[in-house]
Write a protein that holds these residues in place. Structure first.
Motif, PDB file in Angstrom:
ATOM      1  N   GLU A 128       0.848  -1.194   0.000  1.00  0.00           N
ATOM      2  CA  GLU A 128       0.000   0.000   0.000  1.00  0.00           C
ATOM      3  C   GLU A 128       0.885   1.245   0.000  1.00  0.00           C
ATOM      4  O   GLU A 128       2.006   1.215   0.518  1.00  0.00           O
ATOM      5  CB  GLU A 128      -0.907  -0.066   1.252  1.00  0.00           C
ATOM      6  CG  GLU A 128      -1.805   1.105   1.505  1.00  0.00           C
ATOM      7  CD  GLU A 128      -2.809   1.428   0.401  1.00  0.00           C
ATOM      8  OE1 GLU A 128      -2.406   1.608  -0.737  1.00  0.00           O
ATOM      9  OE2 GLU A 128      -4.012   1.546   0.743  1.00  0.00           O
TER      10      GLU A 128
ATOM     11  N   ASP B 186      -3.440   5.790   6.449  1.00  0.00           N
ATOM     12  CA  ASP B 186      -3.809   7.079   7.047  1.00  0.00           C
ATOM     13  C   ASP B 186      -4.764   6.776   8.212  1.00  0.00           C
ATOM     14  O   ASP B 186      -4.319   6.408   9.299  1.00  0.00           O
ATOM     15  CB  ASP B 186      -4.435   7.928   5.932  1.00  0.00           C
ATOM     16  CG  ASP B 186      -4.840   9.322   6.347  1.00  0.00           C
ATOM     17  OD1 ASP B 186      -4.688   9.671   7.516  1.00  0.00           O
ATOM     18  OD2 ASP B 186      -5.330  10.080   5.491  1.00  0.00           O
ATOM     19  N   SER B 187      -6.078   6.834   8.019  1.00  0.00           N
ATOM     20  CA  SER B 187      -7.007   6.447   9.090  1.00  0.00           C
ATOM     21  C   SER B 187      -6.968   4.932   9.306  1.00  0.00           C
ATOM     22  O   SER B 187      -7.319   4.436  10.378  1.00  0.00           O
ATOM     23  CB  SER B 187      -8.436   6.863   8.734  1.00  0.00           C
ATOM     24  OG  SER B 187      -8.950   6.041   7.709  1.00  0.00           O
ATOM     25  N   GLY B 188      -6.599   4.197   8.257  1.00  0.00           N
ATOM     26  CA  GLY B 188      -6.563   2.740   8.331  1.00  0.00           C
ATOM     27  C   GLY B 188      -7.839   2.090   7.830  1.00  0.00           C
ATOM     28  O   GLY B 188      -7.925   0.865   7.773  1.00  0.00           O
TER      29      GLY B 188
ATOM     30  N   THR C  99      -9.073   1.784   4.885  1.00  0.00           N
ATOM     31  CA  THR C  99      -8.872   0.979   3.674  1.00  0.00           C
ATOM     32  C   THR C  99      -8.300  -0.391   4.032  1.00  0.00           C
ATOM     33  O   THR C  99      -8.814  -1.429   3.590  1.00  0.00           O
ATOM     34  CB  THR C  99      -7.918   1.703   2.689  1.00  0.00           C
ATOM     35  OG1 THR C  99      -8.440   3.006   2.417  1.00  0.00           O
ATOM     36  CG2 THR C  99      -7.756   0.936   1.401  1.00  0.00           C
TER      37      THR C  99
ATOM     38  N   LYS D 247       0.593   7.552   8.710  1.00  0.00           N
ATOM     39  CA  LYS D 247       0.350   8.764   9.522  1.00  0.00           C
ATOM     40  C   LYS D 247      -0.185   8.283  10.866  1.00  0.00           C
ATOM     41  O   LYS D 247      -1.406   8.179  11.045  1.00  0.00           O
ATOM     42  CB  LYS D 247      -0.691   9.669   8.842  1.00  0.00           C
ATOM     43  CG  LYS D 247      -0.315  10.166   7.455  1.00  0.00           C
ATOM     44  CD  LYS D 247      -1.416  11.066   6.865  1.00  0.00           C
ATOM     45  CE  LYS D 247      -1.226  11.319   5.389  1.00  0.00           C
ATOM     46  NZ  LYS D 247      -2.382  11.988   4.724  1.00  0.00           N
TER      47      LYS D 247
ATOM     48  N   VAL E 135       0.158  14.466   0.985  1.00  0.00           N
ATOM     49  CA  VAL E 135       1.326  14.338   0.114  1.00  0.00           C
ATOM     50  C   VAL E 135       0.946  13.884  -1.293  1.00  0.00           C
ATOM     51  O   VAL E 135      -0.083  13.219  -1.488  1.00  0.00           O
ATOM     52  CB  VAL E 135       2.373  13.357   0.713  1.00  0.00           C
ATOM     53  CG1 VAL E 135       2.965  13.903   2.000  1.00  0.00           C
ATOM     54  CG2 VAL E 135       1.781  11.960   0.936  1.00  0.00           C
TER      55      VAL E 135
END
Ligand code: IMP
Ligand code: MG
Length: 180
Positions: free
Chosen positions: A102, A106-108, A110, A134, A157
């Motif tokens: 991956e 980020d939040s997780g 996915t 993150k 990004v």
């Protein structure tokens, strides 16, 4: 190019080409160590991870295969909070050692969602390799990557696969949105 502009926003170079190559090699070394006697299948999460996947795979001196899935959760610079499986995984992974490749966790949401799909298909093992993460944004602890190139603070990004409305993936370095 130290800064680039997309959609009227300015992005400054954040991680150089050389640093990316170093991060990819470090992840490859750890996977090589852990999968000596295994033949993992690398599942590339399209489209963002395709750049990481090809560089990572070429740095792995072990037998491995590749498969793809197209998942989407971001629209522009923000998460929609929902995951769409635009193109499902077509490959049989039963009894296989799976490494999900991956671009970023980020939040997780996915990875949390995709791991549920993977588990239902009974692989032998599931690990996640993400170029970036993150950690301050992580809301699903089971989505934390097993292999990670670098932890970054909350920043948007682009480049090296990371997109804004599907553009900017082809930038060879990673750029971060300049805060107002
Ligand atoms: P999550 O589901 O919130 O963990 O977000 C993961 C997905 O959102 C990644 O696969 C990326 O496609 C996308 N994403 C998260 N952060 C960024 C970013 O900073 N730039 C571009 N895409 C991102
Ligand atoms: Mg993605």
């Amino acid at each position: 190019m130290n800064s680039v502009s997309y959609e009227g926003m300015i992005f400054d170079e954040y991680i150089s080409k050389e640093e990316i190559a170093h991060m990819v090699q470090e992840v490859a070394d750890r996977i090589t160590h852990d999968y000596q006697d295994k033949k993992p299948i690398l599942i590339c999460v399209l489209h963002g991870a395709v750049f990481f996947l090809t560089d990572l795979m070429r740095a792995l001196p072990i037998d491995c295969t590749v498969a793809t899935v197209h998942l989407q959760s971001y629209d522009g610079v923000a998460s929609t909070g929902q995951v769409r499986e635009n193109v499902p995984l077509q490959t049989d992974i039963r009894d296989k050692d799976v490494i999900v490749v991956e671009d970023i966790v980020d939040s997780g949401i996915t990875m949390h969602y995709f791991k549920q799909i993977l588990r239902s298909r009974q692989p032998r093992s599931i690990k996640v390799a993400a170029l970036l993460t993150k950690p301050t944004e992580l809301q699903y602890p089971d989505a934390k990557p097993d292999y990670c190139g670098r932890e970054i603070p909350k920043k948007f990004v682009i480049g090296y696969g990371f997109d804004i409305h599907d553009y900017a993936r082809n930038l060879p370095a990673i750029y971060a949105l300049r805060e107002a």
